[in-house]
Scaffold this active site. Structure first.
Site: not given
Ligand code: FAD
Ligand code: UDP
Length: 385
Positions: A175, A179, A251, A281, A302, A350, A352
């Site tokens: 991912r 560069r 996780r 981070r 975090e 996973y 996005d």
């Molecule tokens: P979710 O957002 O998980 O929604 C599922 C919902 O279902 C939740 O609100 C939950 O409460 C509900 N639910 C589950 N079970 C039940 C039940 N039995 N009854 C009622 N409600 C229920 N994507 C990016 O593009 N850019 C980013 O920078 C990025 N950063 C991220 C950072 C983190 C830490 C995480 C965890 C994810 C990140 N993502 C990012 C991904 C992004 O969060 C997801 O793509 C998106 O949230 C997925 O949406 P979803 O609706 O599938 O799931």
């Molecule tokens: N990663 C790392 N060092 C960094 C940033 C990322 O080792 O400073 C690794 C880590 O294993 C991470 C993966 O690269 O899960 C992908 O990075 P990304 O930023 O896409 O992670 P996410 O958005 O899943 O937190």
């Protein structure tokens, strides 16, 4: 009288986008979520004291190459320009990520030009005997070599995933680009930005339709399914089956929130590459909205760890053992009618945000096509395996 009654479990992006599309096609939609807010893990909320827009479940940056998805989100929200420029602290210094010419020159104390740096990394650092990297570690050794791997990736990855990088698939590191110029944009996608009023506001507008009813603090259980013609379930796949075969591994993250009067770290994301710093981070949320001005600041430290049953599942682990269990749950799901499993938790992948929206649109369209042909909707429009 509508086309039928449909239930969306989850008011995140998956439930909202599928629900909206099918509401527009004439279905009556009920969306339930266990949480007290819509938006799922993308939820944003303005902090009352500082006015900072906080990404409650961790920072979310929108980036995509998918023009239809970009147009879709822009129809519900103004996207402000935002480039993700990540820094990392390692060995007492701050470096630029993703690994770029600045990182390489600073790390090795050099002033190399692009061609020189490429030759240096390829001939003196990278292990080019690895032809087809399978693991995270092999991928790092093949493309940046041991020195950069150990400073920036090994410790961070052990903290993030709780295991050695040799046990993780190469796809996790793929991912991130490497560069040989000074481009420090973390992503390489054509469209990037931040919703002006946050993701929850955007998702609220997606859900704002006369055929959509949202019920918060409502936990779904399977006995409710009978009231609907079909269920779209974005909760955990194993949860639908009451974990009868065991639990899929995740996780989770602990966020240690703190406030600061001023600018705490001068950037939105500061990674910590070394294993002896316990967090991965620190994110400073006002820098995710650079068009706003705030005196005070809200930051998250975090920490990553294995999810226990009561924790929020964040990152599916998808190692060999989990994939075997996943395959058994997929078989159970495929033998179940009346439900389609969607989104990050429903398909244990996973995803996005842009991919989530793309898949949600494809799911809704697939459902409409199946209905038009008189076919039952499948358990999955996107295969989890
Ligand atoms: P979710 O957002 O998980 O929604 C599922 C919902 O279902 C939740 O609100 C939950 O409460 C509900 N639910 C589950 N079970 C039940 C039940 N039995 N009854 C009622 N409600 C229920 N994507 C990016 O593009 N850019 C980013 O920078 C990025 N950063 C991220 C950072 C983190 C830490 C995480 C965890 C994810 C990140 N993502 C990012 C991904 C992004 O969060 C997801 O793509 C998106 O949230 C997925 O949406 P979803 O609706 O599938 O799931
Ligand atoms: N990663 C790392 N060092 C960094 C940033 C990322 O080792 O400073 C690794 C880590 O294993 C991470 C993966 O690269 O899960 C992908 O990075 P990304 O930023 O896409 O992670 P996410 O958005 O899943 O937190």
């Amino acid at each position: 009288m509508g086309q039928g009654r449909l239930l969306m479990v989850g008011a995140g992006l998956s439930g909202a986008v599928i629900g909206r599309h099918l509401a527009e096609a004439g279905y009556d939609i009920t969306v339930v979520d266990a949480r007290s807010h819509i938006g799922g893990n993308c939820h944003t909320e303005r902090d009352a004291d500082t006015g900072v827009m906080v990404h409650i479940y961790g920072p979310h940056i929108f980036h995509t190459d998918d023009a239809e998805v970009w147009d879709y989100v822009n129809a519900f929200q103004t996207f402000m320009p935002y480039k993700n420029r990540v820094k990392t602290t390692s060995r007492g210094q701050v470096f630029s990520l993703p690994v770029n010419l600045h990182t390489i020159n600073q790390f090795f104390g050099q002033t190399m030009r692009p061609d020189e740096a490429r030759t240096f990394i390829t001939e003196e650092q990278a292990d080019t005997s690895i032809e087809d990297p399978q693991t995270f570690e092999e991928q790092a050794m093949r493309f940046v070599g041991r020195d950069l791997y150990e400073a920036f990736f090994k410790g961070y990855t052990m903290k993030q995933w709780g295991c050695h990088p040799s046990e993780l698939p190469a796809s996790i590191l793929k991912r991130l680009p490497v560069r040989f110029n000074y481009d420090d944009n973390y992503f390489f996608h054509k469209y990037q930005g931040m919703p002006e009023n946050g993701y929850t506001d955007m998702i609220g507008k997606i859900l704002d339709h006369e055929r959509i009813e949202v019920k918060l603090e409502t936990v779904f259980d399977r006995s409710q399914a009978g009231d609907y013609d079909h269920v779209f379930y974005s909760g955990p796949l194993d949860g639908w089956f009451d974990f009868e075969l065991g639990r899929l591994g995740y996780r989770t993250l602990d966020f240690e929130r703190f406030t600061y009067d001023g600018d705490y770290q001068g950037c939105a994301v500061m990674n910590y590459g070394e294993v002896d710093v316990p967090f991965t981070r620190i994110t400073e949320h006002k820098h995710f909205s650079p068009w706003e001005e705030h005196e005070g600041s809200v930051c998250y430290r975090e920490f990553s760890r294995a999810a226990e049953p009561e924790d929020i599942p964040y990152y599916p682990i998808r190692q060999v053992a989990e994939k075997a269990l996943l395959s058994d749950y997929v078989k159970l799901a495929e033998a179940t009618s009346g439900v389609t499993f969607v989104g990050r938790l429903g398909t244990y992948r996973y995803l996005d945000m842009d991919v989530t929206i793309r898949e949600a649109l494809d799911t809704a369209r697939g459902f409409l096509a199946d209905r038009a042909e008189g076919r039952a909707a499948p358990a999955f429009y996107q295969a989890p395996l």
